[in-house]
Design a protein around this motif. Structure first.
Motif, PDB file in Angstrom:
ATOM      1  N   PHE A 123      46.087  42.964  37.139  1.00 54.20           N
ATOM      2  CA  PHE A 123      47.203  43.830  36.764  1.00 54.20           C
ATOM      3  C   PHE A 123      48.521  43.232  37.252  1.00 54.20           C
ATOM      4  O   PHE A 123      49.515  43.187  36.517  1.00 54.20           O
ATOM      5  CB  PHE A 123      46.997  45.228  37.347  1.00 54.20           C
ATOM      6  CG  PHE A 123      47.931  46.266  36.796  1.00 54.20           C
ATOM      7  CD1 PHE A 123      47.552  47.037  35.707  1.00 54.20           C
ATOM      8  CD2 PHE A 123      49.179  46.477  37.359  1.00 54.20           C
ATOM      9  CE1 PHE A 123      48.411  48.000  35.186  1.00 54.20           C
ATOM     10  CE2 PHE A 123      50.050  47.424  36.849  1.00 54.20           C
ATOM     11  CZ  PHE A 123      49.669  48.192  35.756  1.00 54.20           C
ATOM     12  N   LYS A 124      48.535  42.773  38.493  1.00 56.54           N
ATOM     13  CA  LYS A 124      49.763  42.167  39.035  1.00 56.54           C
ATOM     14  C   LYS A 124      50.143  40.921  38.235  1.00 56.54           C
ATOM     15  O   LYS A 124      51.328  40.680  37.961  1.00 56.54           O
ATOM     16  CB  LYS A 124      49.532  41.798  40.514  1.00 56.54           C
ATOM     17  CG  LYS A 124      50.729  41.137  41.199  1.00 56.54           C
ATOM     18  CD  LYS A 124      51.845  42.122  41.437  1.00 56.54           C
ATOM     19  CE  LYS A 124      53.029  41.480  42.157  1.00 56.54           C
ATOM     20  NZ  LYS A 124      52.720  41.143  43.552  1.00 56.54           N
ATOM     21  N   LEU A 125      49.148  40.146  37.828  1.00 57.92           N
ATOM     22  CA  LEU A 125      49.401  38.941  37.050  1.00 57.92           C
ATOM     23  C   LEU A 125      49.978  39.290  35.682  1.00 57.92           C
ATOM     24  O   LEU A 125      50.894  38.623  35.186  1.00 57.92           O
ATOM     25  CB  LEU A 125      48.105  38.150  36.885  1.00 57.92           C
ATOM     26  CG  LEU A 125      48.191  36.780  36.192  1.00 57.92           C
ATOM     27  CD1 LEU A 125      48.995  35.811  37.043  1.00 57.92           C
ATOM     28  CD2 LEU A 125      46.795  36.222  35.949  1.00 57.92           C
ATOM     29  N   ALA A 126      49.471  40.360  35.060  1.00 57.98           N
ATOM     30  CA  ALA A 126      49.889  40.713  33.708  1.00 57.98           C
ATOM     31  C   ALA A 126      51.195  41.496  33.677  1.00 57.98           C
ATOM     32  O   ALA A 126      52.016  41.323  32.766  1.00 57.98           O
ATOM     33  CB  ALA A 126      48.793  41.528  33.026  1.00 57.98           C
ATOM     34  N   VAL A 127      51.413  42.368  34.674  1.00 58.06           N
ATOM     35  CA  VAL A 127      52.533  43.307  34.626  1.00 58.06           C
ATOM     36  C   VAL A 127      53.675  42.900  35.553  1.00 58.06           C
ATOM     37  O   VAL A 127      54.836  43.216  35.294  1.00 58.06           O
ATOM     38  CB  VAL A 127      52.033  44.741  34.956  1.00 58.06           C
ATOM     39  CG1 VAL A 127      53.168  45.746  34.934  1.00 58.06           C
ATOM     40  CG2 VAL A 127      50.942  45.152  33.975  1.00 58.06           C
ATOM     41  N   GLY A 128      53.333  42.191  36.635  1.00 60.88           N
ATOM     42  CA  GLY A 128      54.354  41.816  37.605  1.00 60.88           C
ATOM     43  C   GLY A 128      54.523  42.818  38.724  1.00 60.88           C
ATOM     44  O   GLY A 128      55.359  42.638  39.613  1.00 60.88           O
TER      45      GLY A 128
END
Length: 301
Positions: A234-239
């Motif tokens: 999620f952090k990788l995709a959304v920031g």
């Protein structure tokens, strides 16, 4: 098994008996679960044993002349402000503190670490978490400071705690095996990318449950990932982390309610998933520098 089961309070009481002190403050979630405590220790020499939980001890200030012995062997004789030491569950440790010091504890159940290790595909040793003393671990320090800040601000909601636990457990499992961590990271980067369709399902689920009922485990299941891998994906995709994203969406909805309606602040807080008006106001002020009432009046002017 969650790290905040009722015996965490028993762990705090047990440490207090051994240290001949009372905690300066017990740290709790919004639902009342104990996650840690702040301690101001006078000079003391004591033995700690039989804890149900590990205590991760962050040295906040004061005397650094601290000795630790674990199972009769020296673990170290000098702490540092900002360093982290382990008060282990189910093992015996002896402590000598030569002057007044202030520390913060976060309580972690051993079974929760074993479960995290299984999810990450790493066999967990029978002796459990390896002992450490006065470690300089920036990531662990950030995780602990965030927990203590949120608990002190009465802003530690169940969704935020669930995310924090997943991050903490994954870090503790990986920190003793850098080769394993490097290999796991390489595999995760290839396998845990979130598709656009998955992101749409996640965003839709979040919007439908902003008023309550959000769970890291449910979001991870929606993405067909473990909670640990989901956080990274999620952090990788959304920031942002899921908690940061959810908080941002709640704030957007709160602003719309404040501007477009005459609803009371406490009703808006509940509609947006905050525990109460004080929790909502504190989070709103941290984000925008104004209370919800002041922000509403300013926009209407």
């Amino acid at each position: 098994m969650p790290a905040t089961n009722p015996s965490a309070m028993d762990t705090a009481h047990c440490i207090g008996r051994f240290a001949h002190a009372e905690p300066e403050r017990v740290l709790r979630t919004q639902t009342g679960d104990v996650v840690g405590a702040i301690w101001s220790h006078p000079p003391t020499q004591t033995q700690v044993k039989g804890l149900d939980h590990h205590a991760l001890a962050l040295h906040l200030s004061g005397c650094t002349l601290v000795e630790k012995w674990c199972d009769g062997r020296s673990s170290g004789h000098r702490s540092r402000v900002g360093s982290i030491s382990l008060v282990p569950a189910a093992r015996t440790t002896d402590w000598v503190i030569d002057g007044h010091c202030r520390v913060a504890h976060a309580y972690v159940h051993p079974a929760a670490l074993a479960d995290a290790a299984e999810r990450l595909g790493r066999p967990w040793p029978s002796e459990g978490l390896a002992d450490f003393f006065a470690d300089e671990d920036p990531q662990l320090q950030r995780l602990l400071r965030w927990l203590f800040h949120e608990a002190m601000e009465d802003a530690l909601d169940p969704f935020a705690l669930e995310q924090w636990q997943a991050l903490l457990f994954a870090h503790l499992v990986r920190r003793d095996d850098r080769a394993f961590a490097k290999g796991a990271d390489a595999v995760d980067t290839r396998r845990i990318a979130l598709t656009s369709a998955t992101l749409r399902r996640l965003f839709s689920h979040i919007e439908e449950h902003l008023s309550g009922g959000l769970s890291l485990r449910t979001l991870a299941e929606t993405a067909h990932l473990s909670p640990d891998h989901f956080l990274r994906a999620f952090k990788l995709a959304v920031g942002e982390t899921p908690h940061q994203y959810v908080l941002g969406r709640r704030m957007v909805h709160a602003q719309e309610w404040l501007v477009r309606t005459d609803m009371a602040v406490i009703d808006i807080a509940q509609q947006c998933g905050f525990r109460g008006a004080s929790h909502f106001s504190a989070a709103f002020r941290r984000q925008f520098g104004l209370t919800p009432t002041d922000w509403r009046q300013q926009r209407r002017r």
